[in-house]
Design an enzyme around this catalytic site. Structure first.
Site, PDB file in Angstrom:
ATOM      1  N   ASP A 359      -3.876  -3.047   4.105  1.00 37.48           N
ATOM      2  CA  ASP A 359      -4.934  -2.069   3.895  1.00 37.48           C
ATOM      3  C   ASP A 359      -5.728  -1.843   5.188  1.00 37.48           C
ATOM      4  O   ASP A 359      -5.835  -2.728   6.033  1.00 37.48           O
ATOM      5  CB  ASP A 359      -5.859  -2.605   2.797  1.00 37.48           C
ATOM      6  CG  ASP A 359      -6.979  -1.655   2.440  1.00 37.48           C
ATOM      7  OD1 ASP A 359      -6.674  -0.583   1.902  1.00 37.48           O
ATOM      8  OD2 ASP A 359      -8.148  -1.994   2.700  1.00 37.48           O
ATOM      9  N   GLU A 388      -1.587   0.860   6.422  1.00 40.50           N
ATOM     10  CA  GLU A 388      -2.295   2.087   6.060  1.00 40.50           C
ATOM     11  C   GLU A 388      -2.948   2.659   7.321  1.00 40.50           C
ATOM     12  O   GLU A 388      -3.901   2.097   7.846  1.00 40.50           O
ATOM     13  CB  GLU A 388      -3.350   1.803   4.998  1.00 40.50           C
ATOM     14  CG  GLU A 388      -4.093   3.062   4.559  1.00 40.50           C
ATOM     15  CD  GLU A 388      -5.323   2.767   3.721  1.00 40.50           C
ATOM     16  OE1 GLU A 388      -5.633   3.565   2.826  1.00 40.50           O
ATOM     17  OE2 GLU A 388      -5.976   1.732   3.962  1.00 40.50           O
TER      18      GLU A 388
END
Length: 642
Positions: A359, A388
């Site tokens: 993330d 990400e």
């Protein structure tokens, strides 16, 4: 990562709370270690036979740093160093296991003895096979997918929380056993890998304004599955049974920040363990600092790669907190980074995950993350991690990929996320494809920049996810969705499907993120609509499910898609054509990017069609005559295989 669906404290309240905690951390005293207390050791066990034989033990306990000696007589184990940190309540022990065998060893902290387990690995790191472009990842949120039998709605020992399915931003009670009980659904659909949003403990209380950390992005224990989802053993069982059915499991991790309730926040191991304003570090939490705000991230990722970036812009991006309730970790601290690297390896070895999704990747320190990726790559050369990287320009995304010539620092990150594909598709779905820029031209112009990627086969594309509006918005029109999926599953990418898209789940973030994270129909007790079975689905849902399943099963093992050369044609007469070719086989994806009938000029695609006279559309099993032009309906999708 969700920015807004979190418990938000008032800045002054949060500041006072943190100043108090910081002041307590800073007050170090020299005390006798006559009675050594050890509350826990991370990692909880370790493995022999790793390429890197050194392991860091983080020992927690009141005044544990006052211990004079740490020793062991276990054969093959050497204590390399003992590190005392700013807080007296942590001790780092670095051990070398190069000649050790599996077994239970005894560590002596002065006179106190503690047993620690060393395990054999189930396989060498090179045998751990990650996800590839041959896979289709199915992203789901454990809290919102399904609830297993014997679910416990209130787990003792957790901070106050509520499970209420009528509230979009509270926990709904999905769990790991609920996912495991529906593994056959994934097989029927045709996906090959499951990406679960974070499953680790997020022990944060619900907030008065109706938010909880059901999404999982505020970790409070890196070595424990959240008890509301199940146990570490439940997670292992899910992975094992998924593997038995030919499904991989991808773990969502967050190194940029932790949850506010993590022990590190209450008692920082070092003054630079978290990214804090310099005034706070220097003041040691004194009254002079009160009334000043924490640095919050700008959410703008461009300064990380901008050659002209100012120091203030870069600092706001990398050192700023994502939200006040999620402390920003400092990956420049080598001891912290070692802890996080080991945590990744521990989950790979312990439960057998097949990949990691990281993330908020660019928000963390780039060199620290590169070190993590390099160590993982050395230990697990065939493993895969996707980061990400939420910027919609291909040049930015490509610079984050392993071995990129666009970056001075090698990230060692094999796979990046294609937000350009997502953005262009989101615009194209509402447009008519013209002769220049709109509609499918946007996708064409995005793929044009694939030359920037070191490896386009390690780029993950998607049409929606947990942080975006559903592709359908608040509608149910499947024509453009089918075009999007036809393209997603045939281009040179690793495709990711968001749970429920295959049954026309819709929703937007206009009110709250919870409306794009609705419960999967039939996953919870009392549901009168069960989309897990053909009998329980509506006609429209069945039509979409069958169409998607046909496409996904056709894609499995299809080397033309996973290895084939890609050729695209500038949209002509509103029609976009992109082709794959491998060992004499051709696949043509043909999309009418307008809402009106359009004619495909067959001669324009002669270099791909060759002498082929007849081709089968795998979506309908209908054959098309390629010796003459033919008309396509508005928004029609064809995938011709010949």
């Amino acid at each position: 990562m969700c920015i807004f669906a979190l418990r938000i404290l008032k800045p002054k309240t949060m500041l006072k709370r943190f100043l108090l905690l910081f002041a307590l951390t800073a007050q170090m005293t020299t005390m006798s270690a006559a009675k050594t207390v050890i509350d826990r050791i991370d990692p909880t066990n370790w493995f022999v036979g790793m390429k890197n034989p050194q392991v860091q033990l983080m020992v927690y306990g009141k005044d544990i740093a006052t211990v004079k000696d740490v020793t062991t007589d276990y054969p093959g184990v050497r204590i390399d160093s003992v590190v005392r940190l700013d807080s007296p309540n942590y001790l780092l022990v670095y051990m070398n296991l190069s000649d050790a065998k599996a077994g239970t060893m005894t560590l002596k902290f002065d006179k106190k003895k503690v047993e620690y387990t060393l395990k054999d690995r189930e396989m060498s790191g090179s045998k751990r096979m990650g996800f590839t472009n041959a896979d289709v990842l199915y992203m789901l949120m454990p809290d919102r997918f399904a609830q297993g039998a014997n679910h416990n709605p209130q787990v003792k020992g957790m901070r106050p929380y509520v499970e209420d399915r009528t509230k979009p931003s509270l926990r709904h009670g999905g769990d790991l056993n609920g996912i495991r009980e529906h593994l056959d659904y994934f097989k029927d659909l045709g996906v090959t890998a499951l990406w679960l949003t974070p499953v680790l403990e997020n022990d944060s209380p619900d907030s008065p304004n109706g938010f909880s950390t059901y999404h999982g992005y505020a970790t409070t224990d890196y070595y424990r599955v959240d008890p509301r989802f199940g146990t570490n053993e439940d997670y292992r069982r899910l992975c094992d049974e998924a593997h038995q059915k030919g499904l991989k499991v991808v773990m969502d991790m967050i190194f940029n920040h932790s949850g506010f309730e993590h022990p590190w926040t209450k008692d920082m191991p070092t003054k630079d363990w978290l990214n804090l304003p310099q005034w706070l570090v220097e003041s040691n939490g004194t009254s002079e600092a009160r009334g000043t705000s924490f640095l919050q991230t700008s959410y703008k990722l461009t300064p990380v790669k901008d050659p002209y970036a100012s120091k203030v812009d870069l600092q706001e991006t990398v050192d700023g907190w994502f939200v006040p309730t999620m402390p920003d970790l400092n990956q420049r601290n080598q001891h912290l980074m070692t802890y996080l690297i080991q945590n990744s390896k521990w989950w790979i070895e312990t439960v057998g995950i097949d990949g990691i999704r990281m993330d908020t990747y660019p928000y963390a320190d780039a060199k620290g993350m590169a070190r993590w990726m390099k160590e993982l790559d050395d230990e697990y050369p065939n493993f895969n991690t996707v980061g990400e990287t939420w910027v919609t320009e291909p040049a930015y995304t490509a610079a984050w990929q392993k071995n990129s010539k666009l970056s001075d620092t090698n990230s060692y990150l094999k796979t990046v996320m294609d937000f350009s594909f997502f953005e262009k598709l989101s615009m194209a779905k509402n447009e008519e494809t013209d002769a220049w820029w709109q509609g499918m031209n946007r996708l064409y112009n995005s793929f044009v920049y694939d030359y920037l990627y070191e490896d386009p086969d390690h780029v993950m594309a998607f049409v929606d996810n947990h942080d975006t509006d559903r592709f359908l918005g608040n509608g149910r029109d499947s024509l453009m969705l089918k075009q999007a999926l036809a393209l997603l599953m045939t281009v040179r990418r690793i495709p990711q499907l968001y749970y429920g898209t295959e049954i026309l789940m819709n929703g937007t973030k206009e009110i709250t993120d919870g409306y794009v994270r609705k419960d999967f129909p039939g996953g919870f007790p009392g549901d009168d609509h069960n989309a897990f079975t053909a009998e329980g689905r509506t006609k429209a849902e069945n039509d979409m499910f069958r169409w998607t399943s046909r496409l996904l099963h056709w894609r499995q093992g299809n080397e033309c898609i996973t290895k084939g050369k890609q050729t695209q044609f500038i949209p002509f007469n509103g029609i976009y054509v992109i082709a794959r070719q491998y060992k004499g086989r051709t696949v043509m994806t043909i999309l009418n990017g307008t809402t009106k009938p359009a004619t495909l000029k067959v001669s324009r695609y002669a270099e791909i069609i060759g002498n082929t006279k007849r081709a089968k559309d795998i979506l309908t099993n209908r054959y098309y005559d390629l010796s003459k032009d033919f008309e396509m309906k508005g928004r029609q999708s064809l995938i011709l295989d010949f």
